[in-house]
Design a protein around this motif. Structure first.
Motif, PDB file in Angstrom:
ATOM      1  N   THR A 181      -8.006 -34.721  27.666  1.00  0.00           N
ATOM      2  CA  THR A 181      -9.129 -35.269  28.431  1.00  0.00           C
ATOM      3  C   THR A 181     -10.256 -34.253  28.584  1.00  0.00           C
ATOM      4  OG1 THR A 181      -8.313 -34.633  30.635  1.00  0.00           O
ATOM      5  CG2 THR A 181      -7.545 -36.761  29.735  1.00  0.00           C
ATOM      6  N   VAL A 182      -9.974 -32.995  28.250  1.00  0.00           N
ATOM      7  CA  VAL A 182     -10.944 -31.912  28.411  1.00  0.00           C
ATOM      8  C   VAL A 182     -11.464 -31.397  27.071  1.00  0.00           C
ATOM      9  CG1 VAL A 182     -11.259 -29.571  29.324  1.00  0.00           C
ATOM     10  CG2 VAL A 182      -9.849 -31.216  30.578  1.00  0.00           C
ATOM     11  N   THR A 183     -10.581 -31.273  26.107  1.00  0.00           N
ATOM     12  CA  THR A 183     -10.972 -30.730  24.797  1.00  0.00           C
ATOM     13  C   THR A 183     -10.056 -31.293  23.723  1.00  0.00           C
ATOM     14  OG1 THR A 183     -11.609 -28.689  23.627  1.00  0.00           O
ATOM     15  CG2 THR A 183      -9.526 -28.628  24.853  1.00  0.00           C
ATOM     16  N   HIS A 184     -10.357 -30.945  22.488  1.00  0.00           N
ATOM     17  CA  HIS A 184      -9.599 -31.460  21.356  1.00  0.00           C
ATOM     18  C   HIS A 184      -8.316 -30.656  21.148  1.00  0.00           C
ATOM     19  CE1 HIS A 184     -12.111 -28.233  19.795  1.00  0.00           C
ATOM     20  NE2 HIS A 184     -11.361 -28.177  18.709  1.00  0.00           N
ATOM     21  N   ILE A 185      -7.323 -31.339  20.624  1.00  0.00           N
ATOM     22  CA  ILE A 185      -6.025 -30.737  20.327  1.00  0.00           C
ATOM     23  C   ILE A 185      -6.048 -30.276  18.874  1.00  0.00           C
ATOM     24  CG2 ILE A 185      -3.526 -31.134  20.275  1.00  0.00           C
ATOM     25  CD1 ILE A 185      -4.943 -31.329  23.111  1.00  0.00           C
TER      26      ILE A 185
ATOM     27  N   VAL B 130      -5.972 -21.491  22.932  1.00  0.00           N
ATOM     28  CA  VAL B 130      -7.239 -22.186  22.716  1.00  0.00           C
ATOM     29  C   VAL B 130      -8.293 -21.115  22.461  1.00  0.00           C
ATOM     30  CG1 VAL B 130      -7.875 -22.308  25.170  1.00  0.00           C
ATOM     31  CG2 VAL B 130      -8.776 -24.004  23.574  1.00  0.00           C
ATOM     32  N   TYR B 131      -9.193 -21.394  21.536  1.00  0.00           N
ATOM     33  CA  TYR B 131     -10.160 -20.393  21.119  1.00  0.00           C
ATOM     34  C   TYR B 131     -11.585 -20.886  21.338  1.00  0.00           C
ATOM     35  CZ  TYR B 131      -5.989 -18.587  18.931  1.00  0.00           C
ATOM     36  OH  TYR B 131      -4.733 -18.119  18.720  1.00  0.00           O
ATOM     37  N   PRO B 132     -12.397 -20.132  22.086  1.00  0.00           N
ATOM     38  CA  PRO B 132     -13.762 -20.572  22.388  1.00  0.00           C
ATOM     39  C   PRO B 132     -14.741 -20.436  21.222  1.00  0.00           C
ATOM     40  CG  PRO B 132     -13.357 -18.424  23.350  1.00  0.00           C
ATOM     41  CD  PRO B 132     -12.049 -18.892  22.761  1.00  0.00           C
TER      42      PRO B 132
ATOM     43  N   ASN C 151     -11.667 -22.752  29.453  1.00  0.00           N
ATOM     44  CA  ASN C 151     -11.146 -22.471  30.795  1.00  0.00           C
ATOM     45  C   ASN C 151     -10.675 -23.752  31.473  1.00  0.00           C
ATOM     46  OD1 ASN C 151     -11.635 -19.731  30.551  1.00  0.00           O
ATOM     47  ND2 ASN C 151     -13.635 -19.844  31.541  1.00  0.00           N
ATOM     48  N   HIS C 152     -11.466 -24.825  31.365  1.00  0.00           N
ATOM     49  CA  HIS C 152     -11.069 -26.100  31.963  1.00  0.00           C
ATOM     50  C   HIS C 152      -9.809 -26.655  31.299  1.00  0.00           C
ATOM     51  CE1 HIS C 152     -15.367 -26.394  33.528  1.00  0.00           C
ATOM     52  NE2 HIS C 152     -14.577 -26.305  34.583  1.00  0.00           N
ATOM     53  N   ALA C 153      -9.658 -26.426  30.011  1.00  0.00           N
ATOM     54  CA  ALA C 153      -8.448 -26.872  29.311  1.00  0.00           C
ATOM     55  C   ALA C 153      -7.221 -26.139  29.846  1.00  0.00           C
ATOM     56  CB  ALA C 153      -8.592 -26.655  27.808  1.00  0.00           C
ATOM     57  N   GLN C 154      -7.362 -24.843  30.083  1.00  0.00           N
ATOM     58  CA  GLN C 154      -6.236 -24.070  30.634  1.00  0.00           C
ATOM     59  C   GLN C 154      -5.868 -24.577  32.029  1.00  0.00           C
ATOM     60  OE1 GLN C 154      -4.451 -22.175  28.896  1.00  0.00           O
ATOM     61  NE2 GLN C 154      -5.602 -20.798  27.603  1.00  0.00           N
TER      62      GLN C 154
END
Length: 116
Positions: free
Chosen positions: A35-39, A84-86, A97-100
């Protein structure tokens, strides 16, 4: 013959302990993070960083303790490593950060529900 270059997966994924599988817990975290980022998708061989994907966004490795990974410092029933890599063109530092945070909340929600 040169070995293929290491490929950094584009997206969020979890590294689980093959000696302590917690499939439903990992799924709960991946579902919330989505819901926050792609897998991170598997490569053409069904792998991430050379390891077989056990479910979307999850790989399992031998005991993380034997490899020196973060989740290997505990004997907890529920332990995993998040990745996860920015530097992805689809993500920012804030998204990562939101994904974590989403992952942690989902992990705790699952454990609390399982204890009820």
């Amino acid at each position: 013959i040169d070995p293929p270059p290491d490929t950094i997966p584009d997206g969020f994924y979890l590294v689980s302990d093959s000696t302590n599988p917690q499939e439903a817990w990992h799924k709960a975290m991946i579902d919330r993070v989505r819901t926050v980022t792609h897998i991170a998708p598997a490569d053409d061989d069904g792998k991430l960083i050379g390891e077989t994907v056990t479910q979307e966004g999850v790989i399992a490795i031998p005991s993380p303790r034997s490899l020196g990974l973060c989740s290997g410092v505990t004997n907890a029933k529920f332990a995993t490593t998040t990745e996860v890599y920015p530097d992805s063109p689809k993500a920012t530092d804030d998204i990562c950060n939101h994904a974590q945070v989403a992952c942690i909340i989902a992990a705790l929600d699952y454990i609390i529900a399982a204890q009820s």
